[in-house]
Structures are given as C-alpha cells and as structure tokens.
Motif scaffolding. Structure first.
Motif, PDB file in Angstrom:
ATOM      1  N   TYR A 165     -46.805 -32.873 -52.742  1.00  0.00           N
ATOM      2  CA  TYR A 165     -47.978 -32.037 -52.980  1.00  0.00           C
ATOM      3  C   TYR A 165     -48.508 -32.083 -54.413  1.00  0.00           C
ATOM      4  CZ  TYR A 165     -47.398 -29.970 -48.373  1.00  0.00           C
ATOM      5  OH  TYR A 165     -47.312 -29.787 -47.014  1.00  0.00           O
ATOM      6  N   THR A 166     -47.732 -32.579 -55.341  1.00  0.00           N
ATOM      7  CA  THR A 166     -48.152 -32.577 -56.742  1.00  0.00           C
ATOM      8  C   THR A 166     -47.813 -33.920 -57.393  1.00  0.00           C
ATOM      9  OG1 THR A 166     -46.033 -31.593 -57.377  1.00  0.00           O
ATOM     10  CG2 THR A 166     -47.884 -30.079 -57.011  1.00  0.00           C
ATOM     11  N   PRO A 167     -48.508 -34.251 -58.492  1.00  0.00           N
ATOM     12  CA  PRO A 167     -48.182 -35.486 -59.208  1.00  0.00           C
ATOM     13  C   PRO A 167     -46.788 -35.402 -59.829  1.00  0.00           C
ATOM     14  CG  PRO A 167     -50.339 -34.621 -59.870  1.00  0.00           C
ATOM     15  CD  PRO A 167     -49.654 -33.544 -59.079  1.00  0.00           C
ATOM     16  N   ASN A 168     -46.129 -36.564 -59.961  1.00  0.00           N
ATOM     17  CA  ASN A 168     -44.880 -36.624 -60.725  1.00  0.00           C
ATOM     18  C   ASN A 168     -44.626 -38.043 -61.188  1.00  0.00           C
ATOM     19  OD1 ASN A 168     -44.040 -37.630 -58.115  1.00  0.00           O
ATOM     20  ND2 ASN A 168     -41.922 -37.236 -58.725  1.00  0.00           N
ATOM     21  N   THR A 169     -43.766 -38.171 -62.189  1.00  0.00           N
ATOM     22  CA  THR A 169     -43.517 -39.479 -62.779  1.00  0.00           C
ATOM     23  C   THR A 169     -42.308 -40.179 -62.179  1.00  0.00           C
ATOM     24  OG1 THR A 169     -42.245 -38.438 -64.551  1.00  0.00           O
ATOM     25  CG2 THR A 169     -44.583 -38.850 -64.973  1.00  0.00           C
ATOM     26  N   GLU A 170     -41.401 -39.445 -61.557  1.00  0.00           N
ATOM     27  CA  GLU A 170     -40.225 -40.111 -60.975  1.00  0.00           C
ATOM     28  C   GLU A 170     -40.576 -40.640 -59.599  1.00  0.00           C
ATOM     29  OE1 GLU A 170     -35.688 -38.815 -60.146  1.00  0.00           O
ATOM     30  OE2 GLU A 170     -36.289 -39.040 -62.234  1.00  0.00           O
TER      31      GLU A 170
ATOM     32  N   TYR B  14     -40.558 -57.677 -51.374  1.00  0.00           N
ATOM     33  CA  TYR B  14     -41.942 -57.230 -51.285  1.00  0.00           C
ATOM     34  C   TYR B  14     -41.935 -55.707 -51.176  1.00  0.00           C
ATOM     35  CZ  TYR B  14     -42.937 -62.125 -50.230  1.00  0.00           C
ATOM     36  OH  TYR B  14     -43.023 -63.489 -50.296  1.00  0.00           O
ATOM     37  N   ALA B  15     -42.876 -55.077 -51.858  1.00  0.00           N
ATOM     38  CA  ALA B  15     -42.930 -53.612 -51.861  1.00  0.00           C
ATOM     39  C   ALA B  15     -44.353 -53.148 -51.591  1.00  0.00           C
ATOM     40  CB  ALA B  15     -42.443 -53.059 -53.198  1.00  0.00           C
ATOM     41  N   ALA B  16     -44.467 -52.034 -50.877  1.00  0.00           N
ATOM     42  CA  ALA B  16     -45.768 -51.444 -50.563  1.00  0.00           C
ATOM     43  C   ALA B  16     -45.916 -50.133 -51.315  1.00  0.00           C
ATOM     44  CB  ALA B  16     -45.893 -51.211 -49.059  1.00  0.00           C
ATOM     45  N   SER B  17     -46.928 -50.072 -52.153  1.00  0.00           N
ATOM     46  CA  SER B  17     -47.227 -48.810 -52.842  1.00  0.00           C
ATOM     47  C   SER B  17     -48.215 -48.012 -52.005  1.00  0.00           C
ATOM     48  CB  SER B  17     -47.794 -49.083 -54.239  1.00  0.00           C
ATOM     49  OG  SER B  17     -49.036 -49.783 -54.142  1.00  0.00           O
ATOM     50  N   TRP B  18     -48.171 -46.716 -52.195  1.00  0.00           N
ATOM     51  CA  TRP B  18     -49.035 -45.828 -51.395  1.00  0.00           C
ATOM     52  C   TRP B  18     -49.510 -44.685 -52.264  1.00  0.00           C
ATOM     53  CZ3 TRP B  18     -47.107 -42.088 -47.040  1.00  0.00           C
ATOM     54  CH2 TRP B  18     -48.202 -41.559 -46.355  1.00  0.00           C
ATOM     55  N   GLU B  19     -50.810 -44.582 -52.391  1.00  0.00           N
ATOM     56  CA  GLU B  19     -51.408 -43.441 -53.086  1.00  0.00           C
ATOM     57  C   GLU B  19     -51.795 -42.403 -52.056  1.00  0.00           C
ATOM     58  OE1 GLU B  19     -55.054 -42.298 -56.172  1.00  0.00           O
ATOM     59  OE2 GLU B  19     -54.531 -44.402 -55.817  1.00  0.00           O
ATOM     60  N   ARG B  20     -51.293 -41.182 -52.256  1.00  0.00           N
ATOM     61  CA  ARG B  20     -51.629 -40.114 -51.327  1.00  0.00           C
ATOM     62  C   ARG B  20     -51.709 -38.802 -52.091  1.00  0.00           C
ATOM     63  NH1 ARG B  20     -46.465 -39.054 -51.982  1.00  0.00           N
ATOM     64  NH2 ARG B  20     -45.116 -37.992 -50.520  1.00  0.00           N
ATOM     65  N   ASN B  21     -52.494 -37.906 -51.546  1.00  0.00           N
ATOM     66  CA  ASN B  21     -52.691 -36.611 -52.203  1.00  0.00           C
ATOM     67  C   ASN B  21     -52.759 -35.546 -51.121  1.00  0.00           C
ATOM     68  OD1 ASN B  21     -53.403 -34.405 -53.714  1.00  0.00           O
ATOM     69  ND2 ASN B  21     -55.183 -35.353 -54.688  1.00  0.00           N
ATOM     70  N   ARG B  22     -51.679 -34.824 -50.959  1.00  0.00           N
ATOM     71  CA  ARG B  22     -51.631 -33.791 -49.928  1.00  0.00           C
ATOM     72  C   ARG B  22     -51.768 -32.416 -50.566  1.00  0.00           C
ATOM     73  NH1 ARG B  22     -49.448 -34.032 -44.155  1.00  0.00           N
ATOM     74  NH2 ARG B  22     -50.455 -32.141 -43.467  1.00  0.00           N
ATOM     75  N   LYS B  23     -52.601 -31.596 -49.964  1.00  0.00           N
ATOM     76  CA  LYS B  23     -52.719 -30.181 -50.301  1.00  0.00           C
ATOM     77  C   LYS B  23     -52.576 -29.390 -49.004  1.00  0.00           C
ATOM     78  CE  LYS B  23     -53.652 -31.149 -54.577  1.00  0.00           C
ATOM     79  NZ  LYS B  23     -52.569 -30.974 -55.587  1.00  0.00           N
ATOM     80  N   ALA B  24     -52.437 -28.096 -49.131  1.00  0.00           N
ATOM     81  CA  ALA B  24     -52.310 -27.281 -47.925  1.00  0.00           C
ATOM     82  C   ALA B  24     -53.566 -27.360 -47.069  1.00  0.00           C
ATOM     83  CB  ALA B  24     -52.023 -25.831 -48.305  1.00  0.00           C
TER      84      ALA B  24
ATOM     85  N   GLN C 197     -49.689 -14.975 -56.698  1.00  0.00           N
ATOM     86  CA  GLN C 197     -50.877 -15.358 -55.942  1.00  0.00           C
ATOM     87  C   GLN C 197     -50.825 -16.819 -55.491  1.00  0.00           C
ATOM     88  OE1 GLN C 197     -53.588 -12.863 -55.328  1.00  0.00           O
ATOM     89  NE2 GLN C 197     -51.621 -11.872 -55.744  1.00  0.00           N
ATOM     90  N   GLY C 198     -51.553 -17.078 -54.399  1.00  0.00           N
ATOM     91  CA  GLY C 198     -51.753 -18.440 -53.945  1.00  0.00           C
ATOM     92  C   GLY C 198     -50.595 -19.053 -53.189  1.00  0.00           C
ATOM     93  N   LEU C 199     -49.616 -18.227 -52.798  1.00  0.00           N
ATOM     94  CA  LEU C 199     -48.460 -18.740 -52.073  1.00  0.00           C
ATOM     95  C   LEU C 199     -48.611 -18.483 -50.578  1.00  0.00           C
ATOM     96  CD1 LEU C 199     -45.652 -17.484 -54.479  1.00  0.00           C
ATOM     97  CD2 LEU C 199     -46.595 -19.790 -54.332  1.00  0.00           C
ATOM     98  N   TRP C 200     -47.879 -19.238 -49.803  1.00  0.00           N
ATOM     99  CA  TRP C 200     -47.887 -19.124 -48.345  1.00  0.00           C
ATOM    100  C   TRP C 200     -47.072 -17.892 -47.956  1.00  0.00           C
ATOM    101  CZ3 TRP C 200     -49.724 -23.443 -45.269  1.00  0.00           C
ATOM    102  CH2 TRP C 200     -49.510 -23.328 -43.901  1.00  0.00           C
ATOM    103  N   VAL C 201     -47.643 -17.003 -47.179  1.00  0.00           N
ATOM    104  CA  VAL C 201     -46.882 -15.850 -46.679  1.00  0.00           C
ATOM    105  C   VAL C 201     -46.089 -16.330 -45.462  1.00  0.00           C
ATOM    106  CG1 VAL C 201     -46.967 -13.489 -45.802  1.00  0.00           C
ATOM    107  CG2 VAL C 201     -48.649 -14.255 -47.506  1.00  0.00           C
TER     108      VAL C 201
ATOM    109  N   ASN D  39     -43.765 -18.440 -49.864  1.00  0.00           N
ATOM    110  CA  ASN D  39     -43.211 -19.789 -49.895  1.00  0.00           C
ATOM    111  C   ASN D  39     -44.135 -20.688 -50.701  1.00  0.00           C
ATOM    112  OD1 ASN D  39     -42.606 -22.563 -49.038  1.00  0.00           O
ATOM    113  ND2 ASN D  39     -41.280 -21.619 -47.499  1.00  0.00           N
ATOM    114  N   GLY D  40     -43.584 -21.324 -51.733  1.00  0.00           N
ATOM    115  CA  GLY D  40     -44.379 -22.191 -52.591  1.00  0.00           C
ATOM    116  C   GLY D  40     -44.205 -23.662 -52.320  1.00  0.00           C
ATOM    117  N   TYR D  41     -43.574 -23.993 -51.179  1.00  0.00           N
ATOM    118  CA  TYR D  41     -43.270 -25.393 -50.869  1.00  0.00           C
ATOM    119  C   TYR D  41     -44.501 -26.280 -50.960  1.00  0.00           C
ATOM    120  CZ  TYR D  41     -42.489 -29.401 -47.783  1.00  0.00           C
ATOM    121  OH  TYR D  41     -42.441 -30.663 -47.252  1.00  0.00           O
ATOM    122  N   ARG D  42     -45.650 -25.786 -50.520  1.00  0.00           N
ATOM    123  CA  ARG D  42     -46.859 -26.610 -50.500  1.00  0.00           C
ATOM    124  C   ARG D  42     -47.499 -26.750 -51.873  1.00  0.00           C
ATOM    125  NH1 ARG D  42     -45.528 -23.932 -46.370  1.00  0.00           N
ATOM    126  NH2 ARG D  42     -45.555 -24.833 -44.278  1.00  0.00           N
ATOM    127  N   ASN D  43     -46.842 -26.198 -52.886  1.00  0.00           N
ATOM    128  CA  ASN D  43     -47.183 -26.472 -54.274  1.00  0.00           C
ATOM    129  C   ASN D  43     -46.023 -27.154 -54.996  1.00  0.00           C
ATOM    130  OD1 ASN D  43     -49.710 -25.013 -54.109  1.00  0.00           O
ATOM    131  ND2 ASN D  43     -48.502 -23.135 -54.135  1.00  0.00           N
TER     132      ASN D  43
END
Length: 922
Positions: A159-164, A203-213, A666-670, A688-692
């Motif tokens: 759900y969020t950007p990261n470097t690892e 051979y490796a496949a990269s994938w750009e994706r951006n998921r939000k709730a 604020q902004g969390l999943w109930v 629940n903040g999993y989607r962040n």
C-alpha cells in the motif's frame, strides 16, 4: 549488506517471552475444519528426482509437506513466526527450505511477511535470515551449483512506497544480503526464472503497482523484464521500444518461464486499452447510449428494448419502461440516470476493455520478443490481471506451455492456440503450475481452492485437499446441539458444519462430507435466525446476499439498489449484515448508508444519510460501512463503523445520528464496533491500519457512547486488530483477534494474555462465543476454524487469588469396551477425561483420584505452569486400590484386555493439594 539486527532479535525474544509467561498458553485449541474447500496456494516446490515429494505454500496458511504425492500433508511452519507465504525454494540435496514470507498477489487479503525464513531441519525450526522490511516476496532462486547463493525477488509494500524491494542476493546462505537491482519505491520484482541449463542466466520481471483502499493501479512504466548473466549479481533491462515487448504505463504484471538460456516465455497483463474498432460490440441498448440522450429521444425508445436493458442490468423490478418514462416526463429523473445507476466503483474495474492477457516469446535471450497468438485471450484475466501471472513451460518440449488465470490453459504449439484444461473438481483461479519434464502430462496445480494433480495433461485431476487451510472472512454459530459453525471463505463460498467435526476420510466412503455449501463467490458474513436455525442470511462480495431456508431450499436474493436518480450505494467487499436481537425479522445491511428491512430482507428502507467521508474516486468501493452493532439494551440503539474511519451512533433507529469518532485516530479502517452487552453506554472499537501499511494495534473503549475514549492496547505487539469480543459472563474479559494471534484480557485491557496451544501464527478475522457450550470459536484467514472451551477462563476473576483451583470436570459415560479393540489389528479404546485447573505458581503438583470416602485410587505427579492447566486422566485405578476399596463395596471389576483397571460407575474426587472436585463415571 543487511544483517539480522538487535531490534528484530529482541522483538522475537519479546514475542517468545510473552507466550511463555501467558496464563492461557495451555488452553487447548482444536481445529474443526473444514478442509474440503481449501485456501489459495501461491507456490509449490517439487523434488525433481521424486515428484511424489513436494511442498505446497498457502498464501496465509503456511507451508505443507507431502512425501506421498499429496495423499496427506504435514505442516512444517507450525513453529514459524508467520503463516504468510510468498515464495518457496528447496535445496533437495541438503533439505534446506527457504521461505519468502508475504504473499506476492496483490489481493485485499494478501498479508505481509517478515522477510526470509530458512530451515535446515525440514521445518522443525526456523531462522529469520533477513529482508525483514520486504513485506511481500515474489520469487526465490537457489543456484543449483552453489546452494549458499540465493537470489530473491521482492515485490515490496502493498500500500505504500518502500526501498526494500527489487532483487537481493546472498552468497553466504543468508548471513548477508546485497541489493543487486532497485528500480524505484513503487516497483518490485514479481517473478524470476533461471535457465535450466545455465544457472548464471536469470530473467526477472519487475512490476509497478500502487494499491490504495479505494483504487488499484496494477501497471506502470516500471514494469519490465531484466536479465542477468552472472547469477543475479548485475542486471540489464531487456524490454525497450525496440524489443517487441510492450513498454510504458500500461504494462502490468509479468510471469516468466524459461525453456533454456535463449528461449523464454512471458505472460503479460496488458492494461493498455483496446483500439476502439476492436472493442466488443453488443446488441441492444447500452449504458453509454443514455449519457447524451435527450428527453424526447428517450421517450421514443421501444418499450421492449428498454425493458430488456432494465432487466439485463438488474434494475429494481419496479423500474419498467412505463414507470421510467413516466418519471422522465415528470422530470424526476434524466436519461443519463439510466447510465449512472450502474456506475458504482466496481463498474470501472469490471468493464474496462483492456487488452488483457498476452503471451510473448523470445528465442534470442530476450533481445527480441514476439506475441505468440493473434487473437485476444479473452476471459483469462479480464481486468484482474494483477491477481494472476503464472506461466510454465515443459523443459523437454519447447512448445508445451501452460498459463493460469481464471481458467487454466495449455498450448501445444508454443502459444499460438490454447485450450482450457480445468475440470469440475478444479478451482477456476490459478496461482502455481509445476510441470514434470520427465513425464508428459504430469502437472501440479495450485489454485484458490487448493491443490490438484493430473497425469494426462488435464483430462483428469485429483483433488488433494487434506490440510485445513480455509481463508475465513467471517464466522457465526447457531444454537443447535451440537451447534453448527457457519463461515464465509475467500473465493470458496459459504459453508456450515458441526462444531464437533474431526478430520477424517471416512466421508469419502459415505460421500457425505460434514460441512455443507450454501453459496458461492467470495463467502461473506452470516446471520442465523435464532428462532429457526434453518433460516440463514449470507452471501458474497460487495453486498450480494441472500436468505435461504436450509430445510425447504426457499431462496431470496438480497441486494438493495439505490433509487434511480440517486448515486449508487457503495458496498464494502465484506458488506456487514446484522439480524436485530430484538426482532429476528429485522435485517440491517450496511452500504455507505445504513439500510433496514422489517420483513426478513424482502424490502429495505434507508435509515441514514451517508455515514462515511463520502468516498473517493477509484476502482474499488470506498467510503463504505464495515461494522454494525445494535445494543441488546434498546432496539434502534445502533453503532456503525466505516472503512474510512467514521463511527456513528443512533439511539432512535436512524432518526438522528451522531459521529463519535472525531477524537480517535483518523483515516483508519473500522474493523469492529461492539455495543456492550454489560453496560448500555459502553462501546468497544478496533481500528485497522493495514491498508496504510500501518501495523499498530488500535483498541478503544468508551463508557459514555463515544464522548471519551480509552486505549486498551497495553502490552499487545504490533499486529493490526481485526475483531474484539466481550465475554458474555464476565465484563472484564475481552478477546481480540489480530493478523497473527489471539489474545484475552481478564482486566479489560490492562494486560493481555496470548493463546498458543494448538494455534499457529495466523491471521484471525473473527471470534464468536457459543454461550451455552462456553466455546470460543476462531475464524482464521488461512487455517480454517478452531475452538476452545472457555468455561474455566470465565471463572478466573473469582479464583485468581487462590493457590489452586479445579474447574468443572465433565462426566464420562462408562463403557464395557474400554481397553478392548475390534480386532487384534486395531488399537484399544482408551477413555480420557480432561481435568482443568489453575495454579498461581509453576511447579510440581500431585493429582490424586479419590473415592467418596477419600480412599486413594490413583495419583500422578505432574508439572504445572502458572495459569491454566489441563490434565488428561485415563480413568484408571490400580490393583492395590481395587483390593482396598472396591472389594469392600462388593464391586467386582476386572482388568481390561489392555491390562488396565478402569474405574466403575460412580462418583469420584479429584484432589490437587487441598482442593477437591467431584466428577462422575455414569
């Protein structure tokens, strides 16, 4: 270089100590299935020298091992710190297992991991060897010439950007890691494929994706194919505008299959739109026809054509051509409303005419690529390509390939043509394929319904679902004896079965599996009419529910629609429903507004305005209700929670609403709101903040209807909270289910105790207490359903100051068959009764079995832990006791055939220290 840090080591130590010191660590949990409907498999690893031996990795159900071709499995991650699997690899020569935790599928229920786990003893013990911030892992490749050299493709945060994220390599068996390919913070590696004849070529496949709730973009410019010629130490991008492989923002997930160093196949989720001239043409009126239609043009429409449009698009039955035209004439609605009526958030996702699945082949080591087929592969992905992406090639036959999507397809001509090979006992969503290069037609297929094996290229399949690895979203229980458990499963419908279920293959002879199916799709919430347990309300994703009578098969479809001219209702993936405790004819259902039926789901009325922040533009419904709770003290005293963090209260059946969440984070999943059954104005909330990608626990209680909130997280670790339940007998006892564990508190959240006996580290979506049986029933998202009796726990606050307490011991029915067997080849029948007790200090204790006159009949020296303990007594006595007591009573008992003397019918006393408790052999 990345090394195991002190912080992560300390965290593991803390978790271990927490379990070790828990007062409830010995409370035994039993798995009660089901297994017939399985869970999503993400990877398989097969012994190339013995394909009867392999491992199957379930997305959230752990890793399982078979050495008899899937006839039976054993769990090898029972002691692992997580059951969330992303990728596996096995060094078959040494038996070393590598697990990349965190599922690579970007689903709503794709749980994150904790890095790379390694076992050198076939899963008895596990070591975390790094990449702890990776969250989701796509593939692991072991260099067959050097098993200490391992390459890992990390897809990264969901759900969020990261470097690892990207590609990491170790050359020392996981002691240290090097990042060898990093693209950007939103692009990870979903697949890696090694050349069968040269392990240096990858051979490796990269994938750009951006998921939000509220939205998921499963494609981007970062998606591409890379190549390494030095076993993953360096990489070059090989798909550019000259290569023949698509590039740009529409490139989605890519799956890879390498035949040899030069020949490689790629399965692409192509999210570019189809050319206008190639879009599917459909007869009759279409949604877009109404967008620019004038009032006069609308009134000239043929009634039959308009009625067909209304019926095919599931408009409410009241909307006939005559009704709609009358509304147009009176300017109550506009022609364009017949288009917007259908355009909820799902419409964009389900009806986008993207190119979809495509297969490409390179015969020059990836320098150039050609699409293998001319036609569209319609129906393979539709718009859900992010959920699939598996392709396999028979390394003995260059032209024999397989691809998995909603169907499972094979091609005998290198991808020019395809045929479907799924059968009636094979689930339709395919996630893993293994191809036996030494035996034509032998495949192992992992899918959302478990594991299937074929030996004739898909003409016939066996189903190998012995592990109980169901992914439950929700469970409930009825009040029958024994009670039944009901639940909705990820992609496997709704099932119910007896709470006394024990895993057995006996049903294969009778043909009658104890659990029964009552619905398809992604199974969701269940409500049972407590006046007639045959009447069940349940359904599938996005608010498609039904009422069914299990005895008569009477069926009512339930999916309330908004009024024509209004905005469509927004239904959550797991739409909440609730039967009122005050009147079981009344059904509540949550969209973005609260809906109520007074007649068992026949008709609905809206009893609120929008109780969310209003939603966000995207292809996933958002701004939806997620939880409903009505106070047992008053009809119409209702709390609701939403996926965007709002909690609202009405005390008068919806006439007025008050938002009570402004002072909460604020902004969390109930994830749950619970009206207390002990105090009228008490309410519990879990967020629940999993989607962040926020994994902190959030639990709050209010004693005054949400005016003031108190946090209850105390000593809980950082796992998102999915559910909280009150104990029905003691207001101080609460239970919570997290993304990894289940806890109980005896002091309303001041301290939490961890359950662990029989429970693996698995996501827990739901908890239910069967009041009469005093059972805690746990719905996991990966290991099906567990139960434990909590009668002893409910007594804790009455006995916690005592050195020893013995709880109620169930009576046992005497049998003359004790100690006997059906034949000399079968085991003897051995009775047992469990003695539950509590001690305030750990140590040695003597358990004595006494007659009513205090004559000692048996004794045992046992070790007991501080807290709750359970001793299994086999109802035995000694020959000496017989002579000293039973002969006096003129009771003749004989040694059983297994040389054990069993107690005859009568009342007996259990004594621990000076504490006694009576039980009976009836």
């Amino acid at each position: 270089m990345k090394k195991l840090t002190f912080l992560s080591s300390f965290l593991l130590l803390f978790i271990g100590l927490n379990a070790q010191n828990s007062l409830v660590k010995n409370v035994p949990f039993t798995n009660i299935g089901p297994s017939i409907m399985s869970g999503r498999i993400v990877d398989v690893a097969v012994n190339p020298n013995n394909p009867n031996e392999f491992y199957a990795a379930y997305a959230s159900g752990g890793l399982w091992y078979t050495k008899n071709n899937g006839t039976s499995f054993i769990s090898v991650t029972e002691n692992a710190p997580t059951q969330n699997m992303g990728a596996i690899a096995v060094d078959w020569n040494k038996g070393t297992i590598w697990v990349g935790t965190g599922e690579s599928n970007s689903s709503r229920s794709s749980y994150s991991g904790i890095g790379i786990l390694k076992s050198t003893d076939k899963g008895n013990t596990w070591q975390n060897v790094g990449l702890k911030a990776s969250q989701h892992i796509g593939r692991i490749i072991i260099n067959k010439n050097n098993p200490n050299e391992v390459v890992v493709g990390v897809i990264g945060n969901l759900y969020t950007p990261n470097t690892e994220r990207g590609i990491f390599k170790t050359t020392d068996g996981g002691k240290t890691w090097n990042s060898t390919l990093f693209i950007n913070e939103n692009t990870g590696i979903i697949d890696i494929s090694a050349s069968p004849n040269n392990p240096n070529i990858l051979y490796a496949a990269s994938w750009e994706r951006n998921r939000k709730a509220w939205n998921f973009e499963g494609n981007g410019k970062g998606s591409a194919i890379y190549k390494s010629i030095d076993a993953g130490s360096t990489w070059i991008k090989i798909t550019d505008e000259k290569s023949g492989f698509p590039t740009g923002s529409g490139v989605g997930r890519i799956g890879l299959a390498t035949f040899n160093s030069e020949v490689i196949y790629a399965l692409l989720d192509n999210q570019f739109m189809r050319p206008e001239k190639e879009k599917k043409k459909t007869a009759g009126l279409q949604k877009d026809d109404f967008k620019k239609m004038s009032k006069d043009q609308f009134l000239e429409l043929d009634d039959a054509s308009l009625n067909t449009y209304l019926k095919e698009n599931r408009f409410d039955k009241k909307y006939t051509a005559k009704y709609v035209k009358a509304s147009i004439i009176k300017d109550k609605i506009k022609p364009s409303d017949l288009a917007t009526y259908l355009e909820d958030a799902n419409f964009v996702l389900l009806n986008s005419e993207v190119i979809g699945a495509e297969v490409y082949k390179s015969i020059d080591g990836g320098e150039t690529w050609n699409k293998t087929h001319q036609d569209y592969l319609d129906g393979v992905y539709s718009s859900y390509g992010y959920y699939f992406g598996v392709i396999a090639v028979n390394t003995s036959n260059e032209n024999k390939i397989y691809i998995g999507g909603v169907p499972l397809l094979k091609s005998d001509d290198g991808g020019q043509t395809f045929t479907a090979i799924g059968k009636e006992n094979v689930h339709s969503d395919h996630q893993a394929i293994w191809v036996n290069a030494n035996s034509e037609g032998h495949l192992i297929n992992g899918n959302d319904g478990g594991l299937n094996i074929t030996y004739d290229d898909g003409e016939n399949w066996t189903k190998n679902n012995s592990p109980a690895v169901g992914q439950f979203y929700y469970i409930n229980v009825d009040n029958q004896k024994p009670y039944n458990v009901y639940g909705g499963l990820q992609d496997n419908g709704v099932w119910f079965g007896p709470s006394n279920y024990k895993a057995s293959k006996r049903w294969e002879s009778s043909g009658d599996y104890p659990y029964k199916s009552i619905g398809g799709g992604d199974g969701m919430q269940v409500q049972i009419d407590n006046r007639d347990n045959n009447v069940v309300y349940s359904g599938s994703q996005f608010g498609y529910y039904y009422r069914v009578n299990l005895k008569t098969d009477d069926y009512l479809s339930i999916h309330p629609k908004h009024e024509l001219g209004d905005s469509p209702y927004r239904y959550n993936w797991q739409t909440p429903i609730l039967l009122s405790n005050h009147n079981q004819d009344i059904l509540y259902m949550g969209a973005n507004k609260l809906l109520r039926s007074m007649d068992k789901g026949e008709n609905f009325e809206v009893i609120s305005g929008d109780l969310t922040t209003g939603g966000k533009k995207g292809n996933v419904p958002y701004g939806t209700l997620t939880s409903i709770s009505e106070s047992p003290f008053k009809f119409g005293y209702i709390y609701v929670g939403s996926d965007d963090g709002y909690i609202n209260l009405t005390e008068n059946s919806g006439a007025n609403w008050t938002r009570i969440s402004d002072n909460l984070p604020q902004g969390l999943w109930v994830s749950r709101v619970i009206a207390s059954e002990h105090e009228k104005d008490r309410v519990y909330v879990t967020l629940n903040g999993y989607r962040n990608d926020d994994f902190k626990p959030y639990i709050f209680v209010s004693e005054n209807k949400g005016t003031i909130w108190k946090s209850l997280i105390s000593n809980l670790p950082n796992y998102p909270i999915n559910v909280i339940k009150e104990d029905p007998t003691d207001e101080n006892i609460l239970y919570v289910g997290t993304d990894n564990e289940v806890y109980v508190t005896f002091n309303r959240g001041e301290t939490w105790q961890l359950f662990s006996n029989g429970l693996p580290k698995v996501a827990v979506h739901d908890l239910v207490i069967q009041k009469e049986a005093k059972d805690l029933v746990i719905g996991t998202h990966g290991r099906s359903i567990y139960k434990a009796n909590i009668a002893a726990l409910q007594e804790f606050n009455k006995i916690k100051g005592k050195p020893v307490s013995i709880f109620e011991i169930p009576s046992i029915k005497h049998s003359s068959r004790w100690g006997t067997s059906w034949s000399k080849w079968s085991k003897p029948i051995e009775p047992s009764v469990t003695i539950p007790f509590y001690v305030s200090n750990s140590g040695e204790y003597t358990v004595e079995i006494l007659a009513e006159d205090n004559s000692k009949l048996n004794s045992f020296l046992i070790n007991a832990d501080k807290g709750f303990n359970y001793f299994d007594f086999n109802i035995s006595t000694s020959e000496k006791s017989l002579k000293s007591y039973f002969n006096k009573k003129d009771i003749k008992i004989e040694k059983a055939k297994n040389n054990i003397y069993y107690l005859p019918k009568g009342k007996y006393v259990i004594k621990i220290n000076d504490v006694k408790k009576t039980f009976e052999v009836k």
